[in-house]
Design a protein around this motif. Structure first.
Motif, PDB file in Angstrom:
ATOM      1  N   PRO A  19       2.353  14.675 -30.905  1.00 21.63           N
ATOM      2  CA  PRO A  19       0.677  14.537 -30.914  1.00 21.63           C
ATOM      3  C   PRO A  19       0.531  13.375 -30.990  1.00 21.63           C
ATOM      4  O   PRO A  19      -0.221  12.056 -30.948  1.00 21.63           O
ATOM      5  N   VAL A  20       1.370  13.545 -32.604  1.00 20.64           N
ATOM      6  CA  VAL A  20       1.057  11.927 -33.174  1.00 20.64           C
ATOM      7  C   VAL A  20       1.500  10.348 -32.211  1.00 20.64           C
ATOM      8  O   VAL A  20       0.497   9.157 -32.182  1.00 20.64           O
ATOM      9  N   SER A  21       2.770  10.418 -31.998  1.00 22.21           N
ATOM     10  CA  SER A  21       3.051   8.968 -30.888  1.00 22.21           C
ATOM     11  C   SER A  21       2.428   9.282 -29.811  1.00 22.21           C
ATOM     12  O   SER A  21       2.156   8.097 -29.121  1.00 22.21           O
ATOM     13  N   ALA A  22       1.658  10.537 -29.237  1.00 18.83           N
ATOM     14  CA  ALA A  22       0.906  10.291 -28.072  1.00 18.83           C
ATOM     15  C   ALA A  22      -0.554   9.960 -28.399  1.00 18.83           C
ATOM     16  O   ALA A  22      -1.276   8.730 -27.706  1.00 18.83           O
ATOM     17  N   ALA A  23      -1.166   9.944 -29.225  1.00 19.26           N
ATOM     18  CA  ALA A  23      -2.403   9.172 -29.960  1.00 19.26           C
ATOM     19  C   ALA A  23      -2.199   8.005 -30.240  1.00 19.26           C
ATOM     20  O   ALA A  23      -3.081   7.057 -29.845  1.00 19.26           O
ATOM     21  N   TRP A  24      -1.389   8.175 -30.558  1.00 13.68           N
ATOM     22  CA  TRP A  24      -1.352   6.006 -30.860  1.00 13.68           C
ATOM     23  C   TRP A  24      -1.348   5.470 -29.078  1.00 13.68           C
ATOM     24  O   TRP A  24      -2.029   4.302 -28.717  1.00 13.68           O
ATOM     25  N   ARG A  25      -0.403   5.555 -28.707  1.00  9.74           N
ATOM     26  CA  ARG A  25      -0.117   4.977 -27.426  1.00  9.74           C
ATOM     27  C   ARG A  25      -1.256   4.973 -26.423  1.00  9.74           C
ATOM     28  O   ARG A  25      -1.808   4.062 -26.002  1.00  9.74           O
ATOM     29  N   LEU A  26      -2.199   6.130 -26.428  1.00 13.28           N
ATOM     30  CA  LEU A  26      -3.515   6.215 -25.529  1.00 13.28           C
ATOM     31  C   LEU A  26      -4.248   5.472 -25.889  1.00 13.28           C
ATOM     32  O   LEU A  26      -5.107   4.929 -25.347  1.00 13.28           O
ATOM     33  N   THR A  27      -4.455   5.177 -27.476  1.00 18.42           N
ATOM     34  CA  THR A  27      -5.691   4.367 -28.325  1.00 18.42           C
ATOM     35  C   THR A  27      -5.351   3.398 -27.839  1.00 18.42           C
ATOM     36  O   THR A  27      -6.210   2.195 -27.535  1.00 18.42           O
ATOM     37  N   ALA A  28      -3.577   2.675 -28.252  1.00 21.71           N
ATOM     38  CA  ALA A  28      -3.307   1.214 -28.040  1.00 21.71           C
ATOM     39  C   ALA A  28      -4.075   0.317 -26.120  1.00 21.71           C
ATOM     40  O   ALA A  28      -4.691  -0.201 -25.597  1.00 21.71           O
ATOM     41  N   MET A  29      -3.743   1.381 -25.668  1.00 22.04           N
ATOM     42  CA  MET A  29      -3.894   0.947 -24.071  1.00 22.04           C
ATOM     43  C   MET A  29      -5.166   0.971 -23.633  1.00 22.04           C
ATOM     44  O   MET A  29      -5.787   0.566 -22.992  1.00 22.04           O
ATOM     45  N   LEU A  30      -6.054   2.149 -23.725  1.00 26.68           N
ATOM     46  CA  LEU A  30      -8.036   2.161 -23.916  1.00 26.68           C
ATOM     47  C   LEU A  30      -8.017   1.076 -25.137  1.00 26.68           C
ATOM     48  O   LEU A  30      -9.276   0.066 -24.516  1.00 26.68           O
ATOM     49  N   ASP A  31      -7.243   0.374 -26.400  1.00 30.32           N
ATOM     50  CA  ASP A  31      -8.126  -0.550 -27.090  1.00 30.32           C
ATOM     51  C   ASP A  31      -7.737  -2.330 -26.279  1.00 30.32           C
ATOM     52  O   ASP A  31      -8.510  -2.252 -26.028  1.00 30.32           O
ATOM     53  N   GLY A  32      -7.177  -2.059 -26.003  1.00 37.90           N
ATOM     54  CA  GLY A  32      -6.228  -3.347 -24.830  1.00 37.90           C
ATOM     55  C   GLY A  32      -7.139  -3.562 -23.337  1.00 37.90           C
ATOM     56  O   GLY A  32      -7.667  -4.230 -23.386  1.00 37.90           O
ATOM     57  N   LEU A  33      -7.553  -2.548 -23.079  1.00 38.64           N
ATOM     58  CA  LEU A  33      -8.656  -2.392 -21.904  1.00 38.64           C
ATOM     59  C   LEU A  33      -9.662  -2.712 -22.120  1.00 38.64           C
ATOM     60  O   LEU A  33     -10.685  -3.738 -21.506  1.00 38.64           O
ATOM     61  N   ALA A  34     -10.232  -2.326 -23.920  1.00 39.96           N
ATOM     62  CA  ALA A  34     -11.585  -2.981 -23.904  1.00 39.96           C
ATOM     63  C   ALA A  34     -11.732  -4.022 -24.470  1.00 39.96           C
ATOM     64  O   ALA A  34     -12.469  -5.013 -23.467  1.00 39.96           O
ATOM     65  N   VAL A  35     -10.910  -4.831 -24.836  1.00 41.01           N
ATOM     66  CA  VAL A  35     -10.378  -6.317 -24.944  1.00 41.01           C
ATOM     67  C   VAL A  35     -10.636  -6.769 -23.562  1.00 41.01           C
ATOM     68  O   VAL A  35     -11.322  -8.337 -23.619  1.00 41.01           O
ATOM     69  N   GLN A  36      -9.918  -6.757 -23.075  1.00 43.50           N
ATOM     70  CA  GLN A  36      -9.804  -7.166 -21.154  1.00 43.50           C
ATOM     71  C   GLN A  36     -10.929  -7.171 -20.857  1.00 43.50           C
ATOM     72  O   GLN A  36     -11.620  -7.883 -19.950  1.00 43.50           O
ATOM     73  N   MET A  37     -11.481  -6.170 -20.496  1.00 45.78           N
ATOM     74  CA  MET A  37     -13.326  -5.582 -20.513  1.00 45.78           C
ATOM     75  C   MET A  37     -14.208  -6.195 -21.024  1.00 45.78           C
ATOM     76  O   MET A  37     -15.180  -6.643 -20.103  1.00 45.78           O
ATOM     77  N   THR A  38     -14.533  -6.575 -22.290  1.00 42.24           N
ATOM     78  CA  THR A  38     -14.689  -7.131 -23.432  1.00 42.24           C
ATOM     79  C   THR A  38     -14.921  -8.310 -23.140  1.00 42.24           C
ATOM     80  O   THR A  38     -15.707  -9.327 -22.920  1.00 42.24           O
ATOM     81  N   SER A  39     -13.768  -9.394 -22.848  1.00 39.42           N
ATOM     82  CA  SER A  39     -13.207 -10.810 -23.115  1.00 39.42           C
ATOM     83  C   SER A  39     -13.915 -10.896 -21.778  1.00 39.42           C
ATOM     84  O   SER A  39     -13.913 -12.488 -21.259  1.00 39.42           O
ATOM     85  N   TYR A  40     -13.303 -10.259 -20.333  1.00 43.99           N
ATOM     86  CA  TYR A  40     -13.467 -10.395 -18.767  1.00 43.99           C
ATOM     87  C   TYR A  40     -13.931 -10.055 -17.824  1.00 43.99           C
ATOM     88  O   TYR A  40     -13.590  -9.226 -17.316  1.00 43.99           O
ATOM     89  N   GLU A  41     -15.515  -9.696 -18.673  1.00 43.62           N
ATOM     90  CA  GLU A  41     -16.363  -8.616 -17.412  1.00 43.62           C
ATOM     91  C   GLU A  41     -16.668  -8.757 -16.233  1.00 43.62           C
ATOM     92  O   GLU A  41     -16.526  -9.954 -16.016  1.00 43.62           O
ATOM     93  N   GLY A  42     -16.418  -7.493 -15.565  1.00 50.84           N
ATOM     94  CA  GLY A  42     -15.862  -7.142 -14.467  1.00 50.84           C
ATOM     95  C   GLY A  42     -15.168  -7.728 -13.721  1.00 50.84           C
ATOM     96  O   GLY A  42     -14.788  -7.724 -12.949  1.00 50.84           O
ATOM     97  N   SER A  43     -13.731  -7.541 -14.498  1.00 53.15           N
ATOM     98  CA  SER A  43     -12.512  -8.093 -14.229  1.00 53.15           C
ATOM     99  C   SER A  43     -12.345  -7.196 -13.122  1.00 53.15           C
ATOM    100  O   SER A  43     -10.797  -7.350 -12.105  1.00 53.15           O
TER     101      SER A  43
END
Length: 208
Positions: free
Chosen positions: A152-176
């Motif tokens: 679970p610990v590794s799973a939580a890290w991978r999942l939040t890392a993926m969501l954080d990365g999407l957030a950077v993309q969506m915030t930097s390139y709105e509407g992408s």
């Protein structure tokens, strides 16, 4: 009319809310003590009395905003429901298309933390609390046989890392990418980490 006298705690709360707004509007690098003071019509000296430096004010403002969302995450994960439904609701809320923290504030803080040890310490501690909260419910659901999650610990890290990365993309390139795509990817990532079929969560699935 007599001016209402605020307690120390109330004054700090007002200053932190003002600081969060100014950081989101101007960015960490550009925001000044005077910007925060001007929002409330107080002196720079009053802001410095409570926080002593801009760096401490920024770190406290970030912690203030992040803890609000951390409380919401814990409320979602603590609902009287299956672990699977709670995790799904939390991920839908946390995703960059959901209602979690102002992602611009997080991204600003991540960048500033590279040069600010105080902010780096605060951000790191809060980030770990997010991962721990998710991992605990993943472990609970796995133990109950709802799904299989060996680490679970590794799973939580991978999942939040993926969501954080999407957030950077969506915030930097709105509407992408459209909202529906973001939610579909979040569902797929969660299903993968829990050993479930990618269709485990339909787009009509539960939301917080």
């Amino acid at each position: 009319m007599a001016r209402v006298r605020l307690s120390v705690a109330e004054r700090r709360e007002d200053l932190l809310r003002a600081a969060v707004g100014q950081i989101e509007a101007r960015g960490v690098a550009a925001v000044r003590i005077s910007d925060v003071a001007a929002v409330l019509g107080v002196s720079n000296a009053l802001v410095l009395y409570h926080f002593s430096t801009k760096e401490k004010l920024v770190a406290a403002a970030f912690a203030h905003a992040a803890r609000d969302d951390l409380d919401q995450l814990r409320a979602l994960l603590g609902r009287d429901d299956t672990a699977l439904a709670r995790l799904h609701g939390a991920v839908r809320w946390y995703a960059p298309t959901g209602e979690a923290k102002g992602w611009r504030l997080w991204i600003e803080s991540w960048a500033a933390a590279l040069r600010d040890p105080a902010l780096r310490e605060v951000a790191g501690a809060l980030d770990q609390q997010w991962k721990t909260a998710l991992a605990e419910v993943m472990a609970e659901g796995s133990a109950a046989g709802e799904f299989h999650c060996a680490d679970p610990v590794s799973a939580a890290w991978r999942l939040t890392a993926m969501l954080d990365g999407l957030a950077v993309q969506m915030t930097s390139y709105e509407g992408s990418l459209p909202r529906a795509t973001m939610l579909e990817w979040a569902d797929e990532a969660l299903a993968h980490e829990l050993g479930l079929d990618s269709a485990a969560f339909g787009m009509s699935g539960p939301t917080p």
